[in-house]
Design a protein around this motif. Sequence first.
Motif, PDB file in Angstrom:
ATOM      1  N   GLU A 106      25.327 -21.454  30.328  1.00  0.00           N
ATOM      2  CA  GLU A 106      25.952 -21.833  28.503  1.00  0.00           C
ATOM      3  C   GLU A 106      26.702 -20.096  27.807  1.00  0.00           C
ATOM      4  O   GLU A 106      25.578 -18.944  28.429  1.00  0.00           O
ATOM      5  N   LEU A 107      27.588 -21.132  27.459  1.00  0.00           N
ATOM      6  CA  LEU A 107      28.575 -20.205  26.598  1.00  0.00           C
ATOM      7  C   LEU A 107      28.009 -20.054  24.909  1.00  0.00           C
ATOM      8  O   LEU A 107      28.469 -20.916  24.876  1.00  0.00           O
ATOM      9  N   LEU A 108      27.563 -18.596  24.383  1.00  0.00           N
ATOM     10  CA  LEU A 108      27.637 -18.634  22.631  1.00  0.00           C
ATOM     11  C   LEU A 108      28.624 -18.227  21.934  1.00  0.00           C
ATOM     12  O   LEU A 108      28.524 -16.882  22.716  1.00  0.00           O
ATOM     13  N   VAL A 109      29.000 -18.755  20.653  1.00  0.00           N
ATOM     14  CA  VAL A 109      30.049 -18.105  20.333  1.00  0.00           C
ATOM     15  C   VAL A 109      29.648 -18.599  18.841  1.00  0.00           C
ATOM     16  O   VAL A 109      29.508 -19.688  18.360  1.00  0.00           O
ATOM     17  N   GLU A 110      29.513 -17.392  18.298  1.00  0.00           N
ATOM     18  CA  GLU A 110      29.498 -17.570  16.224  1.00  0.00           C
ATOM     19  C   GLU A 110      31.128 -18.222  16.173  1.00  0.00           C
ATOM     20  O   GLU A 110      31.674 -17.107  15.662  1.00  0.00           O
ATOM     21  N   LEU A 111      30.631 -18.968  14.892  1.00  0.00           N
ATOM     22  CA  LEU A 111      32.225 -19.146  14.281  1.00  0.00           C
ATOM     23  C   LEU A 111      31.781 -19.330  12.361  1.00  0.00           C
ATOM     24  O   LEU A 111      31.625 -20.127  12.296  1.00  0.00           O
ATOM     25  N   PRO A 112      32.241 -18.655  12.311  1.00  0.00           N
ATOM     26  CA  PRO A 112      32.392 -18.262  10.427  1.00  0.00           C
ATOM     27  C   PRO A 112      33.329 -19.466  10.116  1.00  0.00           C
ATOM     28  O   PRO A 112      34.032 -19.574  10.254  1.00  0.00           O
ATOM     29  N   ILE A 113      32.786 -19.879   8.749  1.00  0.00           N
ATOM     30  CA  ILE A 113      33.251 -20.874   8.136  1.00  0.00           C
ATOM     31  C   ILE A 113      32.572 -20.428   6.416  1.00  0.00           C
ATOM     32  O   ILE A 113      31.613 -20.254   6.195  1.00  0.00           O
TER      33      ILE A 113
END
Length: 377
Positions: free
Chosen positions: A270-277
């Motif tokens: 799995e690949l993890l990425v952070e998305l700021p909102i």
Amino acid sequence: MATTKRDYYEVLGIGRSATEDDIRKAYRRLALQFHPDRNKEAGATDQFKEVKEAYEILSDGEKRSLYDRYGHAASERGFTNGNFGGFAAGFGIEDIFESFFGQNAGTAGGRRNRVQRGADLRTDVTLTLEEAVFGIEKDITFPKHETCARCSGKRIEPGKQPVSCTRCNGTGELRRTHQSIFGQMVNVSMCDRCRGEGNIIQDPCVECRGQGNVRVTRTLRVSIPGGIDDNSQIRLANEGEPGPAGGPAGNLYLLVHVQPHRYFHRQGNELLVELPINVAQAALGDELEIESLDGPVAVKVPAGTQNGRTLRIKQKGVPYLRDQGRGDLLVRLKVGIPTDLSAAQRDLFKKLAETFDGTVTPQENKGFFDKVKDFLG
């Protein structure tokens, strides 16, 4: 379960044609590296013992000759441990038959020629995360020895012939007979002059200096499969050092290093990425577009999203190395709390605060925004 011993030449990182000086330098370097007084890492003591054992064998001419011929069996079967039960060093089961039934009893052709495999090599390759995920063909450059083209590995100048060893009369072995309670026994050891070859090269090849191989730098195109992970190892058969006397070559082991990515973090497949909102997107929901390793993908942020919630996008992760399909892309939502509000934004937040049941305005409770942070963070 028994542990397979590594080749002594591989332990010291030298070729089979190494000189006594080469062996001594390699030992000093590795002994300093792994000595327990200097190196406190786990396994350093065992590595130091392994290096010491390899040096004790290869630095002794007779022991090295026996090792070159019989491998680890030379010590495991007592070939180098002196007499035992009337049989001397170098005395194997074939010699027992030979002492009773004649020279050709244990073998088809008298003196036994044992084919030895060449030493293994190791080199490193560094990949980007994209290269590791999707696979790539890479040109790998590494130093190795190859069979000398001038003498075809025979170690002698073309057109010249070796001369028979006068010490062993061309047999490669020294035999001594003695009487025991079982009758006449024959002790066999390797000839220390010709090292068991039966002949002496007086005109060594000028290209390889009588070694049979030359050091070269080789470039090899390697296909690296998609899904390979950091610190994985790829075995390339028969790409190592050539075997002595025409024996099969060893293997080349390719150690893979994967560089960290600026945005994506790998967790298995799995690949993890952070998305700021922002707070509004978290409260109301939104539809966004983000970049994956495959290109843009749509992400739907549900209304009422809490900080740290993870969304899953199927089949956008890392391919399975030994199976079909891919892992997923995990999008971790990170809700940002504004720290520098404009007058209009501040007024809107005040009005919003008045709409919550059981709340008071920020003027009456200056900890409101801190509570928002605690609630979302």
